[in-house]
Design a protein around this motif. Structure first.
Motif, PDB file in Angstrom:
ATOM      1  N   GLU A  75      33.733  43.747  44.333  1.00 57.00           N
ATOM      2  CA  GLU A  75      32.764  44.592  43.816  1.00 57.00           C
ATOM      3  C   GLU A  75      33.462  45.846  43.215  1.00 57.00           C
ATOM      4  OE1 GLU A  75      30.007  46.112  46.631  1.00 57.00           O
ATOM      5  OE2 GLU A  75      28.853  44.303  46.990  1.00 57.00           O
ATOM      6  N   ILE A  76      34.558  46.311  43.789  1.00 54.31           N
ATOM      7  CA  ILE A  76      35.309  47.244  42.867  1.00 54.31           C
ATOM      8  C   ILE A  76      36.131  46.470  41.799  1.00 54.31           C
ATOM      9  CG2 ILE A  76      37.305  48.361  43.161  1.00 54.31           C
ATOM     10  CD1 ILE A  76      36.701  49.096  46.035  1.00 54.31           C
ATOM     11  N   GLU A  77      36.775  45.392  41.935  1.00 56.66           N
ATOM     12  CA  GLU A  77      37.050  44.656  40.565  1.00 56.66           C
ATOM     13  C   GLU A  77      36.271  44.176  39.820  1.00 56.66           C
ATOM     14  OE1 GLU A  77      39.303  41.061  42.008  1.00 56.66           O
ATOM     15  OE2 GLU A  77      40.499  42.213  43.612  1.00 56.66           O
ATOM     16  N   ASN A  78      35.004  44.123  40.253  1.00 58.25           N
ATOM     17  CA  ASN A  78      33.998  43.604  39.150  1.00 58.25           C
ATOM     18  C   ASN A  78      33.721  44.819  38.322  1.00 58.25           C
ATOM     19  OD1 ASN A  78      31.871  42.308  37.930  1.00 58.25           O
ATOM     20  ND2 ASN A  78      30.431  42.614  39.501  1.00 58.25           N
ATOM     21  N   LEU A  79      33.542  46.131  38.943  1.00 56.29           N
ATOM     22  CA  LEU A  79      33.404  47.286  38.397  1.00 56.29           C
ATOM     23  C   LEU A  79      34.366  47.565  37.264  1.00 56.29           C
ATOM     24  CD1 LEU A  79      31.749  49.651  41.143  1.00 56.29           C
ATOM     25  CD2 LEU A  79      30.574  48.462  39.339  1.00 56.29           C
ATOM     26  N   LYS A  80      35.623  47.314  37.601  1.00 59.18           N
ATOM     27  CA  LYS A  80      36.846  47.411  36.801  1.00 59.18           C
ATOM     28  C   LYS A  80      36.628  46.584  35.792  1.00 59.18           C
ATOM     29  CE  LYS A  80      40.216  48.959  40.244  1.00 59.18           C
ATOM     30  NZ  LYS A  80      41.558  48.329  41.092  1.00 59.18           N
ATOM     31  N   PHE A  81      36.448  45.339  35.895  1.00 61.29           N
ATOM     32  CA  PHE A  81      36.168  44.244  34.878  1.00 61.29           C
ATOM     33  C   PHE A  81      35.356  44.627  33.733  1.00 61.29           C
ATOM     34  CE2 PHE A  81      38.336  41.003  37.646  1.00 61.29           C
ATOM     35  CZ  PHE A  81      39.585  41.022  37.018  1.00 61.29           C
ATOM     36  N   GLN A  82      33.850  45.310  34.573  1.00 61.25           N
ATOM     37  CA  GLN A  82      32.879  45.547  33.507  1.00 61.25           C
ATOM     38  C   GLN A  82      33.235  46.853  32.538  1.00 61.25           C
ATOM     39  OE1 GLN A  82      29.767  46.411  36.283  1.00 61.25           O
ATOM     40  NE2 GLN A  82      28.897  44.278  36.455  1.00 61.25           N
ATOM     41  N   ASN A  83      34.051  47.846  33.355  1.00 62.54           N
ATOM     42  CA  ASN A  83      34.686  49.124  32.687  1.00 62.54           C
ATOM     43  C   ASN A  83      35.412  48.375  31.588  1.00 62.54           C
ATOM     44  OD1 ASN A  83      35.032  51.617  31.924  1.00 62.54           O
ATOM     45  ND2 ASN A  83      36.638  51.865  33.221  1.00 62.54           N
ATOM     46  N   GLU A  84      36.381  47.665  31.814  1.00 66.83           N
ATOM     47  CA  GLU A  84      37.221  47.174  30.835  1.00 66.83           C
ATOM     48  C   GLU A  84      36.724  46.421  29.494  1.00 66.83           C
ATOM     49  OE1 GLU A  84      40.416  44.558  32.680  1.00 66.83           O
ATOM     50  OE2 GLU A  84      41.000  46.336  33.507  1.00 66.83           O
ATOM     51  N   HIS A  85      35.605  45.655  29.972  1.00 62.26           N
ATOM     52  CA  HIS A  85      34.609  45.097  29.155  1.00 62.26           C
ATOM     53  C   HIS A  85      34.143  46.061  28.374  1.00 62.26           C
ATOM     54  CE1 HIS A  85      32.193  41.706  27.397  1.00 62.26           C
ATOM     55  NE2 HIS A  85      31.193  42.415  27.821  1.00 62.26           N
ATOM     56  N   SER A  86      33.518  47.079  28.838  1.00 64.27           N
ATOM     57  CA  SER A  86      32.754  48.085  28.030  1.00 64.27           C
ATOM     58  C   SER A  86      33.838  48.514  26.987  1.00 64.27           C
ATOM     59  CB  SER A  86      32.305  48.994  28.951  1.00 64.27           C
ATOM     60  OG  SER A  86      31.634  50.200  28.251  1.00 64.27           O
TER      61      SER A  86
END
Length: 165
Positions: free
Chosen positions: A103-114
């Motif tokens: 979940e933390i990695e997913n949030l990081k990826f979402q942040n990077e995607h944003s």
């Protein structure tokens, strides 16, 4: 007796499940060494403990194995059940930790995607602005060439008029 309760439960569950009717009286429970528990209070207290863990149910003095108690016996006994339960809990904890990590990695990826999407929007804005500037400059260039062409034509016309006179 209390300090080694799980061993007592394992021993007595083994004994009660091996009986023909899978039942026995509370007064026939044994201690760790295999000797009968002669204290009625201790044997009833122990029967209550096994009943609270849903291994047996009591009808006065008679203790009968529950379905859960028999399943525990068939799977290797109470101690094995506790070990399996402990490993299951640790496996659940590992799965929970892994899920949290993902979940933390997913949030990081979402942040990077944003951030990537924001940079794309910024670049698209720059491209739009440069395209507008390019069109404006192109229009000025066309106007400038027309003006030069008209001035040249008029100058040429005036020079040819002056030369003829």
């Amino acid at each position: 007796m209390v300090s080694r309760i799980n061993e007592l439960i394992d021993t007595n569950l083994n004994i009660i499940c091996k009986t023909k009717k899978q039942e026995m009286f509370a007064s026939n429970f044994v201690d760790i060494e295999g000797d009968r528990i002669y204290s009625k209070f201790e044997s009833e207290k122990f029967a209550d403990e096994m009943q609270s863990r849903d291994l047996i149910y009591r009808i006065n003095e008679l203790c009968v194995v529950t379905e859960f108690g028999y399943e525990v016996f068939m799977k290797g006994g109470w101690l094995k059940h506790l070990a399996d339960q402990k490993s299951y809990k640790s496996e659940l904890e590992l799965n929970r930790q892994e899920r949290e990590k993902l979940e933390i990695e997913n949030l990081k990826f979402q942040n990077e995607h944003s951030e990537y999407q924001k940079s794309i929007r910024d670049k698209e804005d720059q491209i739009r602005n440069l395209t507008k500037d390019n069109l404006r400059l192109g229009n000025w260039d066309i106007r400038f060439r027309w003006i030069i062409a008209i001035i040249t034509f008029i100058t040429g016309f005036l020079i040819s008029y002056l030369i003829e006179k």
